[in-house]
Write an enzyme that holds these catalytic residues in place. Structure first.
Site, PDB file in Angstrom:
ATOM      1  CG  ASP A 144     165.905  66.231  66.862  1.00  0.00           C
ATOM      2  OD1 ASP A 144     165.863  66.263  65.613  1.00  0.00           O
ATOM      3  OD2 ASP A 144     165.088  66.842  67.572  1.00  0.00           O
TER       4      ASP A 144
ATOM      5  CG  ASP B 294     168.808  66.927  62.058  1.00  0.00           C
ATOM      6  OD1 ASP B 294     168.419  67.425  60.987  1.00  0.00           O
ATOM      7  OD2 ASP B 294     168.114  66.902  63.093  1.00  0.00           O
TER       8      ASP B 294
ATOM      9  CG  ASP C  89     166.387  71.191  66.275  1.00  0.00           C
ATOM     10  OD1 ASP C  89     166.453  71.536  65.099  1.00  0.00           O
ATOM     11  OD2 ASP C  89     166.725  70.075  66.707  1.00  0.00           O
TER      12      ASP C  89
HETATM   13  P1  ATP Z   1     162.159  71.462  65.290  1.00  0.00           P
HETATM   14  O1  ATP Z   1     162.843  71.260  63.974  1.00  0.00           O
HETATM   15  O2  ATP Z   1     162.341  72.794  65.832  1.00  0.00           O
HETATM   16  O3  ATP Z   1     162.405  70.372  66.271  1.00  0.00           O
HETATM   17  P2  ATP Z   1     159.612  70.386  64.568  1.00  0.00           P
HETATM   18  O4  ATP Z   1     159.494  69.370  65.639  1.00  0.00           O
HETATM   19  O5  ATP Z   1     158.376  71.110  64.206  1.00  0.00           O
HETATM   20  O6  ATP Z   1     160.611  71.498  64.943  1.00  0.00           O
HETATM   21  P3  ATP Z   1     159.929  68.340  62.688  1.00  0.00           P
HETATM   22  O7  ATP Z   1     159.988  67.300  63.739  1.00  0.00           O
HETATM   23  O8  ATP Z   1     160.793  68.242  61.493  1.00  0.00           O
HETATM   24  O9  ATP Z   1     160.216  69.731  63.286  1.00  0.00           O
HETATM   25  O10 ATP Z   1     158.414  68.449  62.225  1.00  0.00           O
HETATM   26  C1  ATP Z   1     158.015  69.159  61.081  1.00  0.00           C
HETATM   27  C2  ATP Z   1     156.521  69.217  61.006  1.00  0.00           C
HETATM   28  O11 ATP Z   1     156.004  67.903  60.848  1.00  0.00           O
HETATM   29  C3  ATP Z   1     155.850  69.753  62.259  1.00  0.00           C
HETATM   30  O12 ATP Z   1     155.715  71.134  62.235  1.00  0.00           O
HETATM   31  C4  ATP Z   1     154.506  69.067  62.230  1.00  0.00           C
HETATM   32  O13 ATP Z   1     153.604  69.770  61.399  1.00  0.00           O
HETATM   33  C5  ATP Z   1     154.815  67.746  61.583  1.00  0.00           C
HETATM   34  N1  ATP Z   1     155.000  66.720  62.616  1.00  0.00           N
HETATM   35  C6  ATP Z   1     155.797  66.752  63.691  1.00  0.00           C
HETATM   36  N2  ATP Z   1     155.721  65.620  64.397  1.00  0.00           N
HETATM   37  C7  ATP Z   1     154.840  64.825  63.750  1.00  0.00           C
HETATM   38  C8  ATP Z   1     154.351  63.504  63.964  1.00  0.00           C
HETATM   39  N3  ATP Z   1     154.743  62.764  64.986  1.00  0.00           N
HETATM   40  N4  ATP Z   1     153.462  63.026  63.082  1.00  0.00           N
HETATM   41  C9  ATP Z   1     153.075  63.755  62.033  1.00  0.00           C
HETATM   42  N5  ATP Z   1     153.502  64.984  61.762  1.00  0.00           N
HETATM   43  C10 ATP Z   1     154.375  65.535  62.604  1.00  0.00           C
END
Ligand code: ATP
Length: 895
Positions: A636, A640, A329
């Site tokens: 996480d 997943d 990630d």
């Molecule tokens: P990784 O997969 O590397 O942990 P990430 O945190 O960006 O990356 P996700 O948590 O799946 O992956 O988030 C995907 C997208 O959703 C983010 O790029 C962001 O645009 C949006 N996002 C992340 N957190 C939130 C939240 N708490 N509320 C709304 N949108 C969110």
């Protein structure tokens, strides 16, 4: 307030009243203390594991031990009591060592499991608080989110698309919908839709529940369904070794039979040939092997734990050494996950935000001019959306500003507070009516708030998701204008190419009479408010770790839910695309268009995968495995789990990971840090090396002893060492010499080698050759010395004493060779393994005792020897040491 009751037959209001609970504010601190005193902690009484006695008995349940016991019986039959007691001592000492090691390893693993005690969120004194599961009391109001493990039995108060996997309790694998409904009749557990049960897993949505039962009084407690920790010490390698032992058993038995037959054919007395057969069997058995495998694995597990990688499934220790690809990630693992909003985009203008970290001080500026209190409507609404559509909290602790919850949301509270908003006030003015929680699958979050003329829905999430549903834009004066997609996308790319994480914000008016929202409300007719872009710097240690992985022939791939431009910019800062700077990343959408062959090719080639959904993660793991890779994959979220299960090593995040992910994983990172994966991989390689070192050291010993007897019996020669002396050598050297290899530190250049191919046999041809020539050298030396001594007037006991010492010192010198498979021990620091030096000292003392102590002389038929004999012993051993080093040197040169 009784503990067990038919709570599901009552309404949630009745349950709350009966339990003297408060569904809005939760319990007070005093009440919690009172209840804890009355009902105790929320813990299940652990099921008794395997008894110590049984673990001890199991030490005898090994084929190689059977031979020894059989041999003891045989010599007992011949009334050779000394031999018999020595064989039994060998078996007992081995069993005791094995037992101690196994108990220690089990304890270490159990202690690690305890360290990972889960947390849960409750409402107490009006605030959401994260507490340890064991601290839950009856009447607590528990907040459930997807990925959580239900901490106690609950009666549901509210729910939003709440689904729970109850297979741990009912065996039913489909998730059950949970709702606050009334159940009129007595129903079986599977149908109690208004209750949630301890140990089950929330797979979707969220909800609130009041705790009705805790600890052993919960449904799971009553059936005591604790997950058994059977087979905890079995790994592919231990199984391979067990298999190897079985084959060895038959080989040794056949050779023993051959020895006996040869002896009998030559007309030797039965008693003598039987003893020789036993000696061969005992000599050829690598008694120390099973214990050393366990010790080495246990040491690996505890070293990894020190480096913040907790092994949940022991085979991972081995597999880590063969990992060829790490799929990681981005957020939090490769980056610091300490977010600060640096840019805001509203009304088609860039706004800079001052400040770092979560400290809520900093001014806004536009085109170099500070914005005073007179904020535009667009900026106000963007900040407000970030604050209201948010589940995190910001607070000062011991003088530092901290957040609880998702760092992305923490950053948004900080930026709104910089803009003068006060979170508690806002929540009072605009109370939340409903929420669609953030799930990586949907990439957005929405909340519904009470308004004046209408209710208002605020949304935040991935730009593509939000902007595509917007029809107009809010301007600085609060009017809506036609949406300008192109400019918005340009702004996103501007921010993302600096590695900033960009979130879009929108709102929609919802009729006053509606108090809930659905996904359908979020897909159209939204008004775009603005963007907030936050910095999330790469972890400095991750840059280094990526570099080391590349050197070690391990490919590192970033698989993220974030925007492709952000992901690529961060990948460059981490040096991920160093080998192929022109390579572009690929998005989840593009992945979906590929056929299986293209997917395999792309999975192998690319290193940046953006906007990837959990099911695409699973496809990627499979594609990489199809290409022959051994894949370590981080995760996480609750979704997943399939990818973590499929990966050769599933790695969950200890801090931000959901319980579901942790439970599926083979390894948990307590610091969520990519560098920890690298360290664990390094340790995994070391464990394997140390096992190989032990094997290449111990087999020549056994082979030498076996061959000495075999040659003697086949050629009708006098035995240069007696069966009893062989037992002595085996018992003492395995413990004091061989086992110390288990604590060897990693070899130089360990992370410059390519990963080990797990399909390859344990021993390489080179190792095999070394084992053979070292054994042959020792056998030849023993016979030559024995022949020379006996023909030069030395008594048989003196000659045998010299031979016993020759084997032990040969092994002792060879032990130093074996400290490294490829390098000279001088390169490692000759005295760097303190355990080994201690073991060598003890071994030398024991040999002196064997040679010079009269009682040992009587017992083992040894005699004191002179300095000339010692010179011979040390000389031959030194030559062996030098020859092995020469072999390593030549091999290294040839490479
Ligand atoms: P990784 O997969 O590397 O942990 P990430 O945190 O960006 O990356 P996700 O948590 O799946 O992956 O988030 C995907 C997208 O959703 C983010 O790029 C962001 O645009 C949006 N996002 C992340 N957190 C939130 C939240 N708490 N509320 C709304 N949108 C969110």
């Amino acid at each position: 307030m009784e503990q067990v009751r038919q709570w599901h037959l009552l309404t949630s209001g009745e349950v709350v009243n009966l339990l003297n609970a408060d569904s809005k504010n939760g319990l007070s601190r005093q009440e919690v203390l009172k209840r804890r005193l009355k009902f105790g902690e929320n813990k299940l009484t652990p099921k008794k594991g395997e008894s110590r006695f049984l673990i001890f008995l199991k030490q005898f349940h090994q084929p190689l031990v059977y031979i020894l016991l059989f041999a003891a019986l045989g010599v007992g039959f011949l009334e050779e009591w000394v031999e018999m007691s020595v064989i039994i001592s060998v078996v007992l000492i081995n069993a005791i060592i094995g037992f101690i090691q196994e108990v220690k390893a089990l304890k270490a693993i159990q202690a690690l499991a305890k360290e990972l005690t889960a947390n849960t969120t409750v409402i107490r004194e009006g605030k959401k608080t994260s507490i340890k599961v064991k601290d839950i009391v009856i009447g607590d109001i528990v907040v459930l989110h997807s990925g959580d493990r239900v901490p106690a039995d609950l009666r549901i108060i509210t729910s939003k698309e709440l689904k729970i996997d109850e297979s741990a309790l009912t065996g039913e694998s489909l998730s059950t919908d949970k709702k606050n409904i009334a159940l009129e009749e007595e129903t079986i557990i599977n149908d109690r839709k208004n209750s949630a049960f301890a140990s089950t897993l929330v797979t979707y949505g969220y909800g609130l529940g009041v705790v009705t039962n805790i600890g052993d009084k919960t449904e799971i407690g009553q059936i005591n369904h604790l997950i058994a920790s059977a087979d905890i010490l079995a790994t592919p390698l231990t199984k391979k070794i067990a298999h190897f032992s079985k084959i060895l058993l038959w080989i040794i038995l056949s050779l023993a039979a051959l020895t006996i037959t040869a002896g009998l054919l030559r007309g030797q007395p039965l008693e003598n040939v039987l003893l020789e057969g036993v000696a061969l069997a005992v000599g050829a058995i690598p008694e120390g092997l099973p214990a050393v495998v366990t010790i080495t694995l246990a040491i690996g597990v505890s070293r990894m734990a020190q480096k913040k990688a907790i092994i949940r499934k022991l085979p991972a220790v081995e597999t880590l050494g063969s990992t060829t690809v790490i799929c990681s990630d981005k957020t939090g693992t490769l980056t610091q996950n300490e977010m600060t909003v640096q840019k805001i985009y509203t009304n088609n203008e860039d706004i800079d935000v001052e400040g770092t970290g979560y400290v809520p001080n900093g001014r806004f500026s536009c085109k170099g001019q500070y914005i005073t209190n007179d904020y535009s409507v667009a900026l106000t609404e963007t900040l407000k959306a970030g604050l209201l559509c948010n589940n995190a909290s910001l607070f000062k602790k011991e003088g530092y500003w901290c957040i609880e919850g998702d760092p992305t949301e923490g950053a948004l509270i900080t930026s709104a507070t910089k803009g003068g908003f006060i979170i508690d006030e806002m929540n009072t003015f605009f109370p939340r009516l409903d929420e669609i929680p953030f799930e990586s699958e949907h990439q957005y979050m929405a909340t519904l708030h009470k308004g004046n003329a209408t209710n208002i829905m605020y949304l935040k999430g991935a730009v593509e998701k939000i902007v595509s549903a917007c029809v107009n834009v809010l301007d600085n004066n609060g009017n809506t204008t036609t949406i300008y997609y192109e400019q918005i996308i340009k702004a996103v790319e501007r921010y993302a190419s600096d590695g900033l994480r960009v979130l879009a914000f929108a709102k929609k008016e919802i009729a006053k009479n509606r108090t809930s929202i659905t996904h359908a409300d979020t897909t159209e007719q939204l008004t775009f408010l603005g963007l907030q872009a936050m910095i999330d710097p790469p972890r400095a240690e991750a840059v280094h770790a990526v570099n080391i992985c590349h050197q070690a022939g391990i490919d590192v791939k970033m698989i993220t839910g974030d925007h492709i431009v952000t992901a690529t910019a961060i990948a460059d800062k981490l040096g991920l695309r160093k080998h192929n700077p022109k390579e572009t990343g690929i998005t989840g959408k593009e992945l979906d268009l590929l056929n299986i062959h293209q997917l395999r090719e792309i999975a192998k080639k690319k290193s940046v995968f953006a906007r990837v959904s959990p099911h695409q993660k699973l496809n990627l793991v499979q594609a990489l495995q199809d290409e022959g890779h051994i894949v370590a994959m981080t995760g996480d979220g609750v979704n997943d789990a399939p990818a973590l299960r499929q990966a050769n090593i599933g790695i969950a995040m200890g801090i931000v990971g959901t319980e579901v992910a942790k439970e599926t994983a083979d390894m948990i990172l307590t610091d969520d840090n990519f560098a920890t994966i690298k360290s664990a991989t390094e340790e995994g390689r070391n464990v394997f090396d140390n096992l190989l070192k032990f094997i290449t050291w111990t087999i020549p010993t056994n082979l030498t002893e076996g061959m000495v007897i075999l040659v003697a019996s086949l050629l009708g020669l006098t035995l240069p060492i007696t069966p009893l002396q062989i037992l002595w050598i085996n018992m003492s050297t395995a413990i004091f010499l061989g086992a110390t290899l288990a604590v060897e530190k990693s070899e130089i250049g360990l992370m410059k080698r390519p990963p080990r191919d797990p399909k390859k046999p344990l021993l390489t041809a080179a190792m095999f050759a070394r084992i053979l020539w070292v054994s042959t050298y020792l056998v030849a030396a023993i016979y030559l010395v024995f022949y020379y001594e006996t023909t030069h007037g030395m008594g048989i006991n003196v000659s045998r004493t010299i031979c016993v010492n020759l084997i032990v010192f040969g092994e002792l010198f060879y032990l130093f060779n074996s400290r490294s498979l490829h390098h000279s021990p001088f390169k490692l620091g000759f005295f760097s393994n303190k355990w080994l030096i201690g073991g060598v000292m003890i071994m030398i003392s024991l040999q002196l005792l064997l040679t010079y102590a009269p009682f040992m002389n009587t017992l083992f038929g040894t005699t004191p020897i002179d300095s000339k004999a010692w010179g011979l012993i040390i000389g031959i051993s030194t030559i062996l040491f030098l020859l092995v080093e020469l072999e390593k040197f030549i091999r290294n040169k040839l490479k």
